[in-house]
Design an enzyme around this catalytic site. Sequence first.
Site, short mmCIF file in Angstrom:
data_model
loop_
_atom_site.label_atom_id
_atom_site.label_comp_id
_atom_site.label_asym_id
_atom_site.label_seq_id
_atom_site.Cartn_x
_atom_site.Cartn_y
_atom_site.Cartn_z
N GLU A 152 2.89 -0.90 4.95
CA GLU A 152 3.71 0.58 5.24
C GLU A 152 2.67 2.37 4.49
OE1 GLU A 152 6.17 0.85 7.78
OE2 GLU A 152 5.12 3.75 7.12
C1 LIG Z 1 3.33 -8.96 4.19
C2 LIG Z 1 2.52 -8.29 5.16
C3 LIG Z 1 3.34 -7.60 5.94
C4 LIG Z 1 2.97 -6.49 7.05
N1 LIG Z 1 3.53 -5.80 7.91
C5 LIG Z 1 2.77 -5.13 8.76
C6 LIG Z 1 3.70 -4.81 10.30
O1 LIG Z 1 5.01 -5.42 10.52
N2 LIG Z 1 2.75 -4.82 11.03
C7 LIG Z 1 1.91 -3.93 11.01
O2 LIG Z 1 1.18 -3.44 11.73
N3 LIG Z 1 1.43 -4.62 9.47
C8 LIG Z 1 1.84 -4.89 8.57
N4 LIG Z 1 0.91 -5.17 7.51
C9 LIG Z 1 0.03 -4.33 7.92
C10 LIG Z 1 -0.78 -3.67 6.13
O3 LIG Z 1 0.39 -2.48 6.53
C11 LIG Z 1 -1.66 -3.62 5.80
O4 LIG Z 1 -2.33 -4.47 5.45
C12 LIG Z 1 -1.87 -1.91 5.41
O5 LIG Z 1 -1.94 -1.06 5.82
C13 LIG Z 1 -3.11 -1.90 4.15
O6 LIG Z 1 -4.03 -2.06 5.39
P1 LIG Z 1 -5.38 -3.07 4.90
O7 LIG Z 1 -4.30 -4.64 5.12
O8 LIG Z 1 -6.40 -3.51 6.14
O9 LIG Z 1 -6.20 -2.86 3.76
P2 LIG Z 1 -7.75 -1.99 3.77
O10 LIG Z 1 -6.66 -0.33 4.97
O11 LIG Z 1 -8.51 -2.45 4.41
O12 LIG Z 1 -7.06 -1.03 2.29
C14 LIG Z 1 -7.71 -1.97 0.86
C15 LIG Z 1 -8.11 -0.84 0.03
O13 LIG Z 1 -8.59 0.14 -0.45
C16 LIG Z 1 -8.06 1.18 0.04
N5 LIG Z 1 -8.20 2.55 1.14
C17 LIG Z 1 -8.47 1.97 2.24
N6 LIG Z 1 -8.63 3.44 2.58
C18 LIG Z 1 -8.78 4.38 2.20
C19 LIG Z 1 -8.60 5.90 2.04
N7 LIG Z 1 -9.25 6.56 3.13
N8 LIG Z 1 -9.19 6.18 0.46
C20 LIG Z 1 -8.62 5.69 -0.02
N9 LIG Z 1 -8.79 4.53 -0.70
C21 LIG Z 1 -8.46 4.06 0.70
C22 LIG Z 1 -6.34 1.00 -0.30
O14 LIG Z 1 -5.65 2.23 -0.28
C23 LIG Z 1 -6.23 -0.50 -0.39
O15 LIG Z 1 -6.16 -0.31 -1.35
C24 LIG Z 1 1.99 -6.65 6.88
C25 LIG Z 1 0.60 -6.98 5.55
C26 LIG Z 1 1.50 -7.55 4.92
C27 LIG Z 1 0.50 -8.52 3.69
#
Ligand SMILES: Cc1cc2nc3c(=O)[nH]c(=O)nc-3n(C[C@H](O)[C@H](O)[C@H](O)COP(=O)(O)OP(=O)(O)OC[C@H]3O[C@@H](n4cnc5c(N)ncnc54)[C@H](O)[C@@H]3O)c2cc1C
Length: 599
Positions: free
Chosen positions: A442
Amino acid sequence: LFAPMSDYHPPLDDIRFVLEEITSLGRVAALPGFGHVDPELVDGALMECGRLVRDVIAPLNQPGDRQHSRRNDDGSVETPDGFRAAYHQYVASGWAGVALPVEYGGGGFPCLAAVAVEELVAAANLAFSMCPMLTQGAVDLLATHGNDEQKERWLPSMVSGEWTGTMCLTEPDAGSDLGGIRTKAVPASDGTWRITGQKIFITFGEHDMTDNIIHLVLARVPDAPPGTRGISCFIVPKVFIAADGELVEHNAVTCASIEDKLGIRASPTCVLDFDGAVGYLVGEPNQGMRAMFTMMNKARLSVGVQGLAIAERAYQQAVEYARERRQGRQPGPDHHASSRIIEHPDVRRMLLTIRASVEALRALLYSVAESIDLAEHHPDDTVRAEQRELVELLTPVAKAWGTDLGVELTSLALQVHGGAGYVEETGAAQHLRDARIGPIYEGTNGIQAIDLVTRKLPMHDEHAVGRFLSRLDAIEVELNASGEEMVGIRSRVRDGVVALRCATQWILAARVDHPAAALAAATPYLRLFGVVTGGWLMARQAVVATRRCAQGDGDCSFLRSKVVTARFYCEQLLPQSAGLLAAVTAPSHDWLTLDGGQL
Ligand SMILES: Cc1cc2nc3c(=O)[nH]c(=O)nc-3n(C[C@H](O)[C@H](O)[C@H](O)COP(=O)(O)OP(=O)(O)OC[C@H]3O[C@@H](n4cnc5c(N)ncnc54)[C@H](O)[C@@H]3O)c2cc1C
C-alpha cells in the site's frame, strides 16, 4: 514445551475510551447520513464482532500460518482448514458490508466505527482480514467511479461478501512506480475490452472462500500516454454472470503461482495471468490512477490499523507470558524466591513501551477515521475542508508510523518471551512475521514519507501544516489547567512540538533549495511527526482521564492506568523527538554523493 498462542481478548474498554474521549462517536453519529447509527448500536455491534473474532477467527490464526494457502495443479487455491467456514459465518453476521454503502446492502457505518471492526478482525487473524480489506477497497472504487449499470451489477454481491474483490496494480516492472505498467487493454467490438498481461503479488487473487472474485485491474489502452497518465481501470470477473444472475463460464484469468512468504501465509499472494480476459472499463480511459487515489486514504488507514491490531495482539500475549514466567529476583531485600518476569523493571519497560505506543497509535488512527467522516458528512463546508486537509496530512503518517510500530512492537513482544519468543510454538514470532509486510505494501513507508514531505507539507501554501501545529500548541492550555501532575507531560509535549516545528521549517526550506536533502530527511521527519502527534494525543488522554477520575466518572483504576501510560509515553518515548530533529537537520551531502560502488 511452551503454551500455544494465547486467546485474543478484544480490548473493548480501550476502544470505547478512544471512541468517547479522544474522538467523538456521538458527534459523528449525529452527522447527516448516519441517522441509522448511534453509539449504543455501535457498542453492541463491537461486542458482537468481538465474540465472533475471539471464538471463530482468532483460533484459526496459528493453524492457518502453519498450513498456508496452497495452489493445486489446476490453478485453484485452497485456503487453510476452517477459513471458508469462518468467512461464511463472518458474512452471514453482516460484517463484510458494515462500512459499505447502504444503497447496495451495506451497513453504512461511519469510518470511525468501521475502523474499530477492522482492528478486531485484523488482530484476530491478519491473513484472514486481508480478504475483506481488499474487497472494501474495490467496493469504494466502484461506488465512486463505476457507472450505474456497473454498480448495480457488481456491488450488491461484493458488499454482502458473497463475492470478494482484488486490486491488481503490481507487475514485475511496476511496483512503487505504477507508470511502468504494461498490461494491455484492447477494445472489442461489443464495447468490452480484452486484457492481457501479468500481475504479481495479488492478495486473495484466487481462493476458495467464494464462488466469484471481482478483479480491478490497471492496464493501458492503445495509444495511452506514457507513465501514470496512461493507465485505465477495468473490472475483470473471475466467472461470468448470465442475465439471470447464474455464474457461468470462467474468464481468461488464471493463478500461475502463489508466493511462499515470510508472514500472512494463510493469505494467498498470487501471480495472475490475464490472457485476453474480458474486462469492463471503469470511468474514462487513462483515468485509472485518479480512481485509485480516491480509495487510497482509506486503504492506507486500514493498513496502519493492521500495525495497531497486530501490536495489540502481541502485547496481550507478552503480558500473559510475563505474568507466568519465573526467572531471577526482582529488586528489593524481601525478594528471595524467583520472581515472575513481569516484576523486573526492564520487562515492565518493554511492556509499557508497547502498551503506550499502542494507545497513542489507536488514538491517531481513530482520529483520522473521524476526520474522514467529518470531511464526507459534515454540513458545513469550512469544517469539511478543514477535516479533508487533516486527512490528507495525516494519512501517510497513519500508514507508515502505524506499520513501523507494528514491526517494532511485535519484535519487543517477542523479546519479552526470551528464547520462547524465537521458536514458532508460542506464536510470538508469527506476529512479527505477519507485521513485516505492513511497511511494504500500500505504498512503501519510504514512499509515504516522500508523500508527506513533497505533497502534504506544501498543501495550501504550507498553511495546512501550520494549522496542524497550532492544534498541537493548544494542548498546553489544557495541561496548564490540569495541575501539578501534568508538569512532566507538559514540558515533554512542548519540547516535542518545538522539535516538529523546527524540523518542518527546515524541510520546507530544503524542499526548495536542496530537494535531495529534503528527500533524505523524509523518513526521520515522518517518524518525528508520528511520535509528536502521538504525544499530543496521549496528553489529551491524560487530561481527560485525570478529570474523569477526579469527578468520580468511571472506573478510576482504569482511568489511572490511562494517565500512567500517557506519562510513560511522554516521558520515555517522546524525548526521541530531539534525536529525530537532529537526524532530519543533519547534513546529508556526503552520503548522498558517495559513489554507488562504495555503498
Ligand atoms: C504480501 C504482499 C501482498 C501484496 N498485495 C498486493 C495487492 O493485493 N495488489 C497489488 O497490486 N500489489 C500488492 N502487493 C505489491 C506491493 O504493493 C508492492 O510490493 C509495493 O508497492 C512495493 O513495490 P515493489 O515490491 O516493486 O518494490 P520497489 O518499488 O522495487 O521498491 C524497492 C525499494 O525501493 C524504494 N523506492 C522505490 N521507489 C522509490 C522512490 N521513488 N524514492 C525512494 N525510494 C523508492 C522502496 O521504498 C523500497 O524500499 C503486495 C505485496 C506483497 C509482498
